[in-house]
Design an enzyme around this catalytic site. Structure first.
Site, PDB file in Angstrom:
ATOM      1  N   ASP A 228      34.537  42.058  41.891  1.00 33.62           N
ATOM      2  CA  ASP A 228      35.596  43.022  42.196  1.00 33.62           C
ATOM      3  C   ASP A 228      36.606  43.058  41.049  1.00 33.62           C
ATOM      4  O   ASP A 228      36.986  44.120  40.549  1.00 33.62           O
ATOM      5  CB  ASP A 228      36.282  42.611  43.508  1.00 33.62           C
ATOM      6  CG  ASP A 228      37.393  43.566  43.895  1.00 33.62           C
ATOM      7  OD1 ASP A 228      37.175  44.789  43.812  1.00 33.62           O
ATOM      8  OD2 ASP A 228      38.486  43.089  44.261  1.00 33.62           O
TER       9      ASP A 228
ATOM     10  N   ASP B 126      36.781  32.961  34.509  1.00 30.80           N
ATOM     11  CA  ASP B 126      38.067  33.206  33.837  1.00 30.80           C
ATOM     12  C   ASP B 126      37.861  33.498  32.356  1.00 30.80           C
ATOM     13  O   ASP B 126      38.466  34.406  31.789  1.00 30.80           O
ATOM     14  CB  ASP B 126      39.044  32.027  34.059  1.00 30.80           C
ATOM     15  CG  ASP B 126      38.467  30.674  33.676  1.00 30.80           C
ATOM     16  OD1 ASP B 126      37.230  30.562  33.512  1.00 30.80           O
ATOM     17  OD2 ASP B 126      39.249  29.715  33.543  1.00 30.80           O
TER      18      ASP B 126
ATOM     19  N   TYR C 267      34.325  37.644  50.836  1.00 25.59           N
ATOM     20  CA  TYR C 267      34.592  38.876  51.576  1.00 25.59           C
ATOM     21  C   TYR C 267      34.160  38.762  53.032  1.00 25.59           C
ATOM     22  O   TYR C 267      34.768  39.369  53.911  1.00 25.59           O
ATOM     23  CB  TYR C 267      33.874  40.070  50.933  1.00 25.59           C
ATOM     24  CG  TYR C 267      34.674  40.753  49.849  1.00 25.59           C
ATOM     25  CD1 TYR C 267      35.043  40.067  48.706  1.00 25.59           C
ATOM     26  CD2 TYR C 267      35.046  42.082  49.977  1.00 25.59           C
ATOM     27  CE1 TYR C 267      35.770  40.691  47.707  1.00 25.59           C
ATOM     28  CE2 TYR C 267      35.773  42.716  48.988  1.00 25.59           C
ATOM     29  CZ  TYR C 267      36.135  42.012  47.854  1.00 25.59           C
ATOM     30  OH  TYR C 267      36.855  42.640  46.879  1.00 25.59           O
TER      31      TYR C 267
ATOM     32  N   ASP D 118      36.963  45.954  37.675  1.00 23.12           N
ATOM     33  CA  ASP D 118      38.179  46.728  37.389  1.00 23.12           C
ATOM     34  C   ASP D 118      38.605  46.523  35.940  1.00 23.12           C
ATOM     35  O   ASP D 118      39.028  47.462  35.256  1.00 23.12           O
ATOM     36  CB  ASP D 118      39.345  46.292  38.297  1.00 23.12           C
ATOM     37  CG  ASP D 118      39.530  47.223  39.485  1.00 23.12           C
ATOM     38  OD1 ASP D 118      38.510  47.789  39.947  1.00 23.12           O
ATOM     39  OD2 ASP D 118      40.671  47.372  39.960  1.00 23.12           O
TER      40      ASP D 118
ATOM     41  N   LYS E 156      32.530  29.945  38.776  1.00 17.19           N
ATOM     42  CA  LYS E 156      33.500  28.880  38.506  1.00 17.19           C
ATOM     43  C   LYS E 156      32.867  27.558  38.927  1.00 17.19           C
ATOM     44  O   LYS E 156      33.343  26.885  39.864  1.00 17.19           O
ATOM     45  CB  LYS E 156      34.806  29.142  39.275  1.00 17.19           C
ATOM     46  CG  LYS E 156      35.699  30.192  38.641  1.00 17.19           C
ATOM     47  CD  LYS E 156      36.422  29.730  37.380  1.00 17.19           C
ATOM     48  CE  LYS E 156      37.536  28.750  37.715  1.00 17.19           C
ATOM     49  NZ  LYS E 156      38.197  28.267  36.459  1.00 17.19           N
TER      50      LYS E 156
HETATM   51  C1  IPM Z   1      35.984  47.977  45.321  1.00 11.79           C
HETATM   52  C2  IPM Z   1      37.223  48.025  46.139  1.00 11.79           C
HETATM   53  C3  IPM Z   1      36.932  47.447  47.510  1.00 11.79           C
HETATM   54  C4  IPM Z   1      36.595  45.983  47.321  1.00 11.79           C
HETATM   55  C5  IPM Z   1      38.039  47.633  48.546  1.00 11.79           C
HETATM   56  C6  IPM Z   1      38.411  49.094  48.717  1.00 11.79           C
HETATM   57  C7  IPM Z   1      37.669  47.027  49.859  1.00 11.79           C
HETATM   58  O1  IPM Z   1      38.251  47.375  45.487  1.00 11.79           O
HETATM   59  O2  IPM Z   1      34.971  48.585  45.727  1.00 11.79           O
HETATM   60  O3  IPM Z   1      35.993  47.340  44.261  1.00 11.79           O
HETATM   61  O4  IPM Z   1      37.477  45.112  47.268  1.00 11.79           O
HETATM   62  O5  IPM Z   1      35.398  45.684  47.224  1.00 11.79           O
HETATM   63 MG    MG Z   2      37.774  46.701  43.551  1.00 10.67          MG
END
Ligand code: IPM
Ligand code: MG
Length: 367
Positions: free
Chosen positions: A248, A224, A140, A252, A191
């Site tokens: 990240d 993975d 990042y 999700d 990884k």
């Molecule tokens: C998160 C989001 C952020 C990230 C974006 C909005 C920059 O996806 O907080 O997970 O990638 O970290």
């Molecule tokens: Mg995210």
């Protein structure tokens, strides 16, 4: 007096943060929580008024606050902006400038919602895992990060994945310490079969574990495989510690496993100042700005409200209040209140205000 900065941002951010402010107001009125709030601009909304998604004055206010409550940023109208003007930069600058290196993302399946997951109920019922994501390093922020022109007319884009020993040590310690308060198990995902940052990650986590946390069980897992295990049998995990990009993605995935990304809070924490005890902190829902449903009063405020519960726990040492708020949320779900995103047959459909009213009523009943 606790000083809390509210950063509503874009899309449904202002709606869910308004709801959360009402809940915060309940705690100041009924639970002797002395807190004052102030609001500032961030994201696309800040870009429209001030020409930047991350205004200096917002960063300064965030640094001065005891905690930041953040809504969401982003929206299609800002898609065409240059990289450094995009709404997301507001959030990324806050993370970097406040050194919020530890991102805590619990993925918890509420019993009332176990049928809402795209996974079978028996796979997710009772799921309670915590992803600890490194938040200020890795790809990042690594340099170089650029697009350059090649002599043959092509372009070349570079992102840089980089980690130092101390960056890995401090996030590993956060994960082990939190594991001690839960199931005492940490899975470290990287990884190391492909990336040298993964090799260093594994070495450092192993060393920190052996030296300081041998009472916690540590396993190493390739990222993975971790992604696959999260949909195969997510309950095998307790705490997962991982880098910024894998965190990240895996967070999700874990959120979707619970069936309700609109339900999940997060905390981003800095290091505690040993002298003053002060610790920078930002709390935000895991979901995004959901531009499609913005401004209609339909958004599920629970992720943001549960982020306030995390603030009560981690920034203000008000564990009883955090538990009370979590219980109130559980109660309204058990009573059948649902926003559209988690609506099920036979339940009572409510909007943002209706859900917040129900939570306030449950707070009054439970306290
Ligand atoms: C998160 C989001 C952020 C990230 C974006 C909005 C920059 O996806 O907080 O997970 O990638 O970290
Ligand atoms: Mg995210």
């Amino acid at each position: 007096m606790a000083h809390i900065l509210l950063l509503p941002g874009d899309g449904i951010g202002p709606e869910v943060l308004d709801a959360t402010s009402r809940v915060l107001g309940w705690f100041t009125q009924n639970r002797n929580f002395a807190a004052s709030t102030e609001t500032a601009l961030v994201g696309g909304t800040a870009f429209e008024t001030l020409g930047t998604p991350a205004p200096d004055e917002t960063i300064a206010k965030a640094k001065a606050a005891d905690a930041v409550l953040f809504g969401a940023v982003g929206g299609p109208q800002w898609d065409g902006l240059a990289f450094d003007k995009k709404p997301e930069r507001g959030l990324l600058r806050l993370r970097k400038d406040l050194e919020l290196f530890a991102n805590l993302r619990p993925a918890l399946c509420f019993d009332a919602l176990k049928d809402a997951s795209s996974l079978r109920p028996e796979i997710v019922a009772g799921l309670d895992i915590l992803i600890v994501r490194e938040l200020t390093g890795g790809v990042y922020f690594g340099e170089p990060k650029e697009i350059t022109d090649l002599p043959d007319g092509q372009k070349r884009a570079v992102d840089t994945q980089v980690y130092t020993t101390s960056e890995i040590e401090r996030i590993a310690r956060v994960a082990f310490e939190l594991a001690r308060l839960r199931g005492k198990r940490v899975a470290s995902a990287e990884k190391s079969n492909v990336m040298v940052t993964g090799v260093l990650w594994r070495q450092v986590v192993t060393r920190v574990h052996a030296a300081e946390f041998s009472d916690v069980e540590l396993t190493h897992i390739l990222a993975d495989n971790c992604a696959m295990q999260l949909v195969r049998n997510p309950k095998q995990f307790d705490v997962i510690v991982t880098d910024n990009l894998f965190g990240d993605i895996l967070s999700d995935e874990a959120a979707q496993a619970t069936g309700s990304i609109g339900m999940l809070p997060s905390a981003s924490l800095g290091a505690k100042d040993p002298a003053t005890g002060k610790q920078a902190s930002l709390y935000e829902p895991v979901h995004g700005s959901a531009p499609d449903s913005a401004g209609q009063g339909l958004a599920n405020p629970i992720a943001c409200i549960l982020s306030l519960a995390m603030a009560l726990r981690y920034s203000f040492a008000r564990v009883d209040d955090a538990v009370l708020l979590e219980k109130a949320v559980e109660r309204v779900l058990a009573e059948g209140y649902r926003t559209g995103d988690i609506m099920q047959d036979g339940m009572t459909k409510v909007g943002t205000d209706g859900m917040t009213d129900a939570i306030l009523k449950a707070l009054a009943a439970l306290s």
